[in-house]
Design an enzyme around this catalytic site. Sequence first.
Site, mmCIF file in Angstrom:
data_model
loop_
_atom_site.group_PDB
_atom_site.id
_atom_site.type_symbol
_atom_site.label_atom_id
_atom_site.label_comp_id
_atom_site.label_asym_id
_atom_site.label_seq_id
_atom_site.Cartn_x
_atom_site.Cartn_y
_atom_site.Cartn_z
ATOM 1 N N ASP A 105 -5.954 -7.717 1.766
ATOM 2 C CA ASP A 105 -6.095 -9.161 1.593
ATOM 3 C C ASP A 105 -6.998 -9.478 0.410
ATOM 4 O O ASP A 105 -6.746 -10.415 -0.356
ATOM 5 C CB ASP A 105 -6.679 -9.788 2.867
ATOM 6 C CG ASP A 105 -5.726 -9.730 4.042
ATOM 7 O OD1 ASP A 105 -4.517 -9.546 3.822
ATOM 8 O OD2 ASP A 105 -6.194 -9.875 5.190
ATOM 9 N N ASN A 139 0.861 -1.181 0.000
ATOM 10 C CA ASN A 139 0.000 0.000 0.000
ATOM 11 C C ASN A 139 0.898 1.231 0.000
ATOM 12 O O ASN A 139 2.133 1.118 0.043
ATOM 13 C CB ASN A 139 -0.978 -0.009 1.179
ATOM 14 C CG ASN A 139 -0.286 -0.052 2.533
ATOM 15 O OD1 ASN A 139 0.807 0.501 2.711
ATOM 16 N ND2 ASN A 139 -0.915 -0.704 3.500
ATOM 17 N N LYS A 154 1.537 3.545 2.207
ATOM 18 C CA LYS A 154 2.371 3.712 3.394
ATOM 19 C C LYS A 154 3.578 2.780 3.350
ATOM 20 O O LYS A 154 4.701 3.185 3.678
ATOM 21 C CB LYS A 154 1.543 3.455 4.650
ATOM 22 C CG LYS A 154 2.329 3.619 5.940
ATOM 23 C CD LYS A 154 1.449 3.361 7.159
ATOM 24 C CE LYS A 154 2.245 3.489 8.443
ATOM 25 N NZ LYS A 154 1.391 3.223 9.654
ATOM 26 N N GLU A 155 3.360 1.532 2.949
ATOM 27 C CA GLU A 155 4.461 0.563 2.870
ATOM 28 C C GLU A 155 5.481 0.974 1.817
ATOM 29 O O GLU A 155 6.690 0.818 2.009
ATOM 30 C CB GLU A 155 3.899 -0.825 2.577
ATOM 31 C CG GLU A 155 3.128 -1.419 3.753
ATOM 32 C CD GLU A 155 2.221 -2.577 3.376
ATOM 33 O OE1 GLU A 155 1.782 -3.297 4.289
ATOM 34 O OE2 GLU A 155 1.934 -2.751 2.168
#
Length: 351
Positions: A275, A205, A207-208
Amino acid sequence: MTLARLQQLLAAAVHVRVACIGDLMLDQYVYGEVARVSPEAPIPVLARLSEATMLGGVGNVACNVAALGATAVLTGAVGEDVVATEAFRLVAEADRIEGALVTLPDRLTTLKTRFVAAGQQLLRVDSEATTPFRPADAAPLQSAAVKAVESVSAVILSDYAKGVVDETLARAVISAARARKVPVVVDPKGRSFAKYGPVDLIKPNAKELAIVTERPVSTDAEVELALEAALAGCEAAAILVTRAGAGMSLAVRGEPVRHLPARAKAVFDVSGAGDTSIAALAVAIAAGATLDEAVAFAILASGVVVGKLGTATVTPHELIAAELEAHRAPVEAKLLSVADAAALAQDWRAG
């Protein structure tokens, strides 16, 4: 993607098997009411009314794969405790999930307990092991993961930073997958994508992606630079970053970054949307979709799941209804055939 192509992929998904390898956990929800503050401390007192337990982590990924009509081969680690017993029960009772769980006697099964009142979480309590896996534990995990690859058409590595998806396991899975020409997609965690090796796709995502690259990701231009840096630092063939309401951005080596808008949808909860999207990507690819089709499939599935409360899954009937809605006039979008309405009602009752 046309409705006809979506239906083709969903029909093919019934014959697809996907290995879901990673960190297994249980998500427990304790529901109650708060009517007073404790006399012992300034904290609310929860009067317990009910509770529910479900598979979490890679287990939730497997549930999403199964909900889409495919079969999930679930591989992860559990301890010898009551939480593991519950995990085995949930796997045994699930449709289209085959358990390939490894029991490690000296390790806790990860449990996350959430206390909820009036739709709000009051507290989360985590019970988990945080130490690295011992070599004696890593060996059976790797063996189970490699064996799972032998019977599937796609592999998901679901990393929740609990220790299962380390570099050794990732490389062993990739080697086994390449020998059978099976694609590998990764839902990553941590400060580097390098440990995953030459996988087909990594799906962080925003942020990652920002953590890995140490770059801002607020605008399309910033995301493009971050994706360029991320590809330079790993061996993945492509990276797909999910950006919530801004949609997704896809970077394939040697090609310009493409920004793909989200489906317009009221967002109630993004829990578990990652997920759902990784499961949809893998199922679509295994069913014969191109990468572009798989991304469109994932965007459609994510758009449905964020309209639900709590971690959730998406069914084929809901995907078809969402695709029909996108191509109908506003009044027509509220109408379903009798068959589709009955199928949706059955899905809701089952959920």
